[in-house]
Design an enzyme around this catalytic site. Sequence first.
Site, mmCIF file in Angstrom:
data_model
loop_
_atom_site.group_PDB
_atom_site.id
_atom_site.type_symbol
_atom_site.label_atom_id
_atom_site.label_comp_id
_atom_site.label_asym_id
_atom_site.label_seq_id
_atom_site.Cartn_x
_atom_site.Cartn_y
_atom_site.Cartn_z
ATOM 1 N N ASP A 1 23.293 42.893 -25.068
ATOM 2 C CA ASP A 1 22.991 44.315 -24.944
ATOM 3 C C ASP A 1 21.490 44.560 -25.038
ATOM 4 O O ASP A 1 20.726 43.708 -25.504
ATOM 5 C CB ASP A 1 23.673 45.102 -26.073
ATOM 6 C CG ASP A 1 25.067 45.573 -25.696
ATOM 7 O OD1 ASP A 1 25.465 45.391 -24.535
ATOM 8 O OD2 ASP A 1 25.752 46.132 -26.573
ATOM 9 N N LYS B 1 22.593 48.717 -21.368
ATOM 10 C CA LYS B 1 22.883 50.125 -21.085
ATOM 11 C C LYS B 1 21.678 50.934 -21.534
ATOM 12 O O LYS B 1 21.267 50.864 -22.693
ATOM 13 C CB LYS B 1 24.129 50.590 -21.839
ATOM 14 C CG LYS B 1 25.399 49.898 -21.408
ATOM 15 C CD LYS B 1 26.581 50.392 -22.227
ATOM 16 C CE LYS B 1 27.852 49.684 -21.821
ATOM 17 N NZ LYS B 1 29.016 50.121 -22.621
ATOM 18 N N MET C 1 22.283 57.587 -31.182
ATOM 19 C CA MET C 1 22.198 57.931 -29.758
ATOM 20 C C MET C 1 22.017 59.439 -29.574
ATOM 21 O O MET C 1 22.625 60.056 -28.703
ATOM 22 C CB MET C 1 23.448 57.435 -29.015
ATOM 23 C CG MET C 1 23.636 55.938 -29.094
ATOM 24 S SD MET C 1 25.228 55.364 -28.445
ATOM 25 C CE MET C 1 26.326 55.855 -29.791
#
Length: 276
Positions: free
Chosen positions: A67, A89, A197
């Site tokens: 990741d 991502k 996030m």
Amino acid sequence: MSGHHATPGPATGAGGKATPATTSPAAGGREPGAGSVTLVGAGPGDPSLITLRGLEALRVAEVVVVDRLAPRELLDHCPPGVEVIDVAKRPGRHLVPQDGIDALLVERARSGQAVVRLKGGDPFVLGRGGEEVQACRAAGVEVEVVPGVTSAVAVPAAAGIPVTHRGLARGFSVVSAHEDLISTVPARRDHTLVLLMGVTHLARSVSILLGRGADPLTPAAVVENGLRPEQRVTTTLLRCLSEVAASVGIAAPAVIVLGDVVTLGPDWDRRIVTGA
């Protein structure tokens, strides 16, 4: 990092395989030809925060699916010739969609490879690790989870902010600001709220909290690049948070902390307050 065969996304051909010199539990005691998947939480930022169990898995990996937030320095612990597949991502851009990642893990394990899924923080804390485990189990693939240090607790700690503290906060909530769950968590100064996030939707989150009656004077902190050399801590009040974040250029990755515990951090004395 020399010796690593990097692949920017799912590849059909196997990379150079490395035969483990020793048998490790990370390989699951596999029979020849039987692959496995190990989900490894790399921890946040500082590569030294990975567990010994996580390092064991990396040292016998044949494929590492990594990741964006996993420290790349950890790849130096992999065998020569390991294949590294980047499925990063980024905000507004998914290099590989989640179902593609699930399929990749299953395909590589079924081909007989020892696959490590290297994720930042802890794979089971807003990391979609549970979905990857379900996909592997549904396909009959052996899967193991290696917990990691979660950024929800470690990043505030790196800024000197405990998520609980006697007399200030007896509990805390961790939510993704992408979700409407922020409308349901306690909105009190004595209950720490940690947003992951949350940069993109910060203004909306602040608006929801204030609309629910949260104290506008609630101490707030944003910790960018936690546990990395470029870590930056910005402190303010809830009512000023959106404006201050925009003015100083807050950017992901960042952990947002709201509550009286923020006042315990050394950066509270440098808080930025706007307006009356």
